[in-house]
Structures are given as structure tokens and as C-alpha cells.
Design a protein around this motif. Structure first.
Motif, PDB file in Angstrom:
ATOM      1  N   THR A  12     -22.812   8.919  17.607  1.00 38.40           N
ATOM      2  CA  THR A  12     -23.146   8.234  16.354  1.00 38.40           C
ATOM      3  C   THR A  12     -22.904   6.735  16.474  1.00 38.40           C
ATOM      4  OG1 THR A  12     -20.950   8.745  15.477  1.00 38.40           O
ATOM      5  CG2 THR A  12     -22.741  10.235  14.853  1.00 38.40           C
ATOM      6  N   THR A  13     -21.889   6.351  17.221  1.00 38.59           N
ATOM      7  CA  THR A  13     -21.594   4.921  17.383  1.00 38.59           C
ATOM      8  C   THR A  13     -22.704   4.219  18.159  1.00 38.59           C
ATOM      9  OG1 THR A  13     -19.226   5.370  17.327  1.00 38.59           O
ATOM     10  CG2 THR A  13     -19.908   3.259  18.257  1.00 38.59           C
ATOM     11  N   ARG A  14     -23.071   4.774  19.313  1.00 36.80           N
ATOM     12  CA  ARG A  14     -24.121   4.141  20.123  1.00 36.80           C
ATOM     13  C   ARG A  14     -25.495   4.229  19.453  1.00 36.80           C
ATOM     14  NH1 ARG A  14     -21.609   6.997  24.318  1.00 36.80           N
ATOM     15  NH2 ARG A  14     -23.495   8.183  24.686  1.00 36.80           N
ATOM     16  N   ALA A  15     -25.743   5.311  18.745  1.00 40.42           N
ATOM     17  CA  ALA A  15     -27.008   5.425  18.009  1.00 40.42           C
ATOM     18  C   ALA A  15     -27.089   4.329  16.955  1.00 40.42           C
ATOM     19  CB  ALA A  15     -27.138   6.803  17.362  1.00 40.42           C
ATOM     20  N   GLY A  16     -25.974   4.086  16.252  1.00 45.69           N
ATOM     21  CA  GLY A  16     -25.941   3.025  15.253  1.00 45.69           C
ATOM     22  C   GLY A  16     -26.191   1.663  15.863  1.00 45.69           C
TER      23      GLY A  16
ATOM     24  N   SER B 206     -24.348   1.132  10.960  1.00 49.63           N
ATOM     25  CA  SER B 206     -22.943   1.404  11.246  1.00 49.63           C
ATOM     26  C   SER B 206     -22.780   2.876  11.610  1.00 49.63           C
ATOM     27  CB  SER B 206     -22.086   1.067  10.022  1.00 49.63           C
ATOM     28  OG  SER B 206     -22.400   1.959   8.963  1.00 49.63           O
ATOM     29  N   GLN B 207     -21.652   3.189  12.234  1.00 49.71           N
ATOM     30  CA  GLN B 207     -21.373   4.583  12.582  1.00 49.71           C
ATOM     31  C   GLN B 207     -21.318   5.467  11.339  1.00 49.71           C
ATOM     32  OE1 GLN B 207     -18.260   6.366  12.008  1.00 49.71           O
ATOM     33  NE2 GLN B 207     -19.208   8.186  12.890  1.00 49.71           N
ATOM     34  N   PRO B 208     -20.666   5.032  10.240  1.00 46.78           N
ATOM     35  CA  PRO B 208     -20.673   5.875   9.034  1.00 46.78           C
ATOM     36  C   PRO B 208     -22.086   6.106   8.466  1.00 46.78           C
ATOM     37  CG  PRO B 208     -18.905   4.268   8.900  1.00 46.78           C
ATOM     38  CD  PRO B 208     -19.739   3.893  10.086  1.00 46.78           C
ATOM     39  N   ALA B 209     -22.951   5.095   8.579  1.00 41.15           N
ATOM     40  CA  ALA B 209     -24.321   5.264   8.084  1.00 41.15           C
ATOM     41  C   ALA B 209     -25.076   6.286   8.926  1.00 41.15           C
ATOM     42  CB  ALA B 209     -25.054   3.922   8.100  1.00 41.15           C
ATOM     43  N   VAL B 210     -24.847   6.275  10.238  1.00 37.43           N
ATOM     44  CA  VAL B 210     -25.495   7.259  11.109  1.00 37.43           C
ATOM     45  C   VAL B 210     -24.964   8.660  10.795  1.00 37.43           C
ATOM     46  CG1 VAL B 210     -25.805   8.017  13.503  1.00 37.43           C
ATOM     47  CG2 VAL B 210     -25.982   5.593  12.924  1.00 37.43           C
ATOM     48  N   SER B 211     -23.660   8.779  10.588  1.00 39.27           N
ATOM     49  CA  SER B 211     -23.075  10.076  10.241  1.00 39.27           C
ATOM     50  C   SER B 211     -23.643  10.602   8.927  1.00 39.27           C
ATOM     51  CB  SER B 211     -21.555   9.973  10.142  1.00 39.27           C
ATOM     52  OG  SER B 211     -21.002   9.750  11.414  1.00 39.27           O
ATOM     53  N   ALA B 212     -23.799   9.717   7.947  1.00 40.28           N
ATOM     54  CA  ALA B 212     -24.376  10.125   6.661  1.00 40.28           C
ATOM     55  C   ALA B 212     -25.838  10.547   6.837  1.00 40.28           C
ATOM     56  CB  ALA B 212     -24.266   8.987   5.651  1.00 40.28           C
TER      57      ALA B 212
ATOM     58  N   LEU C  67     -34.923   8.509   8.640  1.00 41.00           N
ATOM     59  CA  LEU C  67     -34.021   9.473   9.280  1.00 41.00           C
ATOM     60  C   LEU C  67     -34.535   9.881  10.657  1.00 41.00           C
ATOM     61  CD1 LEU C  67     -33.156  11.786   6.240  1.00 41.00           C
ATOM     62  CD2 LEU C  67     -31.738   9.982   7.260  1.00 41.00           C
ATOM     63  N   LEU C  68     -35.835   9.791  10.866  1.00 47.44           N
ATOM     64  CA  LEU C  68     -36.400  10.148  12.171  1.00 47.44           C
ATOM     65  C   LEU C  68     -35.956   9.162  13.249  1.00 47.44           C
ATOM     66  CD1 LEU C  68     -40.000  11.221  11.131  1.00 47.44           C
ATOM     67  CD2 LEU C  68     -37.971  12.663  11.521  1.00 47.44           C
ATOM     68  N   ARG C  69     -35.815   7.896  12.884  1.00 47.32           N
ATOM     69  CA  ARG C  69     -35.298   6.904  13.840  1.00 47.32           C
ATOM     70  C   ARG C  69     -33.858   7.232  14.223  1.00 47.32           C
ATOM     71  NH1 ARG C  69     -34.578   1.972  11.498  1.00 47.32           N
ATOM     72  NH2 ARG C  69     -34.304   1.070  13.541  1.00 47.32           N
ATOM     73  N   VAL C  70     -33.077   7.671  13.240  1.00 45.66           N
ATOM     74  CA  VAL C  70     -31.689   8.048  13.501  1.00 45.66           C
ATOM     75  C   VAL C  70     -31.654   9.258  14.432  1.00 45.66           C
ATOM     76  CG1 VAL C  70     -29.547   8.898  12.456  1.00 45.66           C
ATOM     77  CG2 VAL C  70     -30.874   7.100  11.313  1.00 45.66           C
ATOM     78  N   LEU C  71     -32.487  10.243  14.160  1.00 45.02           N
ATOM     79  CA  LEU C  71     -32.513  11.437  14.999  1.00 45.02           C
ATOM     80  C   LEU C  71     -32.900  11.090  16.426  1.00 45.02           C
ATOM     81  CD1 LEU C  71     -32.267  14.462  15.369  1.00 45.02           C
ATOM     82  CD2 LEU C  71     -34.604  14.705  14.481  1.00 45.02           C
ATOM     83  N   ARG C  72     -33.884  10.252  16.584  1.00 51.85           N
ATOM     84  CA  ARG C  72     -34.293   9.849  17.933  1.00 51.85           C
ATOM     85  C   ARG C  72     -33.141   9.148  18.661  1.00 51.85           C
ATOM     86  NH1 ARG C  72     -39.352   5.915  19.557  1.00 51.85           N
ATOM     87  NH2 ARG C  72     -39.247   6.263  21.785  1.00 51.85           N
ATOM     88  N   ALA C  73     -32.461   8.241  17.976  1.00 49.27           N
ATOM     89  CA  ALA C  73     -31.338   7.524  18.594  1.00 49.27           C
ATOM     90  C   ALA C  73     -30.214   8.485  18.962  1.00 49.27           C
ATOM     91  CB  ALA C  73     -30.834   6.427  17.654  1.00 49.27           C
ATOM     92  N   LEU C  74     -29.956   9.457  18.114  1.00 48.45           N
ATOM     93  CA  LEU C  74     -28.910  10.445  18.420  1.00 48.45           C
ATOM     94  C   LEU C  74     -29.306  11.296  19.628  1.00 48.45           C
ATOM     95  CD1 LEU C  74     -27.922  11.550  14.813  1.00 48.45           C
ATOM     96  CD2 LEU C  74     -26.406  10.482  16.502  1.00 48.45           C
TER      97      LEU C  74
END
Length: 117
Positions: free
Chosen positions: A23-27, A33-39, A10-17
């Protein structure tokens, strides 16, 4: 928070966000995927007890708390990547090491001519 139950991915997701505000570009940046980033953002919000991002038009704007996490998170993830990347490759042209080779006279006559000392 119990670190044993926290998914460190989840820390990688937070950094990308924090870098993309999307959420799309972070994914795209981390291969989700965008839904995975949103989750993942939902799980981050639950664990950290903060909204982390609020939508303002098409962008996600980080909360003050999320902004305080940005620099420490970048350092931790960069250090982790360095630790896990392994030792640097040996480059004989850059090496400053000294070597001592010993052997019989036959050995030295046979090999010394091939070595650039």
C-alpha cells in the motif's frame, strides 16, 4: 455491480497494488497516501466482493481473482491513457502527406523558391 456508483479511480489503485504488493509503494506510485490506498482497497473489496489481497509478512499477495484482473486491467488503463492523450503531434519530417497548392503566377514565383519540393 452498478458502474454509475463505482469510482473508476479505484482501478488505478488496484493496478498499483498489483504491481507493487504494497500500500505504501502503490501510494507513492500514484500520488496517494498509504491510508488513502488502504481505504481504496477497502472500497474495492466491497465492490468486487473479494479480499483481493492477503497479507503474508510485509507483502500483500493477490488472490486468484485479483490475478485474473491484472492483464485486462492493464490493457484497459493503457487504452484509456492512449485515448485521453489526444492526437499525436505533427512532425513535418516524418509526414507522408501530399499537399496541392494553387495560386497565381505571382504567388508561385514569390513562394516556390522557399519550398523544398
Amino acid at each position: 455491480m452498478d458502474l454509475r456508483t463505482f469510482d473508476l479511480n479505484l482501478l488505478r489503485v488496484l493496478r498499483a497494488l498489483l504491481e507493487t504488493h504494497s500500500t505504501t509503494r502503490a501510494g507513492q506510485m500514484i500520488g496517494l497516501s498509504q491510508p488513502a490506498v488502504s481505504a481504496a482497497l477497502g472500497r474495492l473489496r466491497e465492490h468486487l466482493k473479494d479480499p483481493l489481497f492477503v497479507r503474508i509478512g510485509p507483502r500483500l499477495e493477490p488472490t486468484d481473482y485479483a490475478l485474473t484482473l491484472s492483464e485486462p486491467l492493464r490493457r484497459i488503463l493503457d487504452q484509456t491513457e492512449t485515448i485521453l492523450s489526444g492526437p499525436p503531434a505533427f512532425d513535418p519530417l516524418e509526414a507522408q502527406d501530399s499537399f496541392r497548392v494553387s495560386g497565381s503566377d505571382f504567388f508561385s514565383e514569390l513562394l516556390i523558391s522557399f519550398l523544398n519540393c
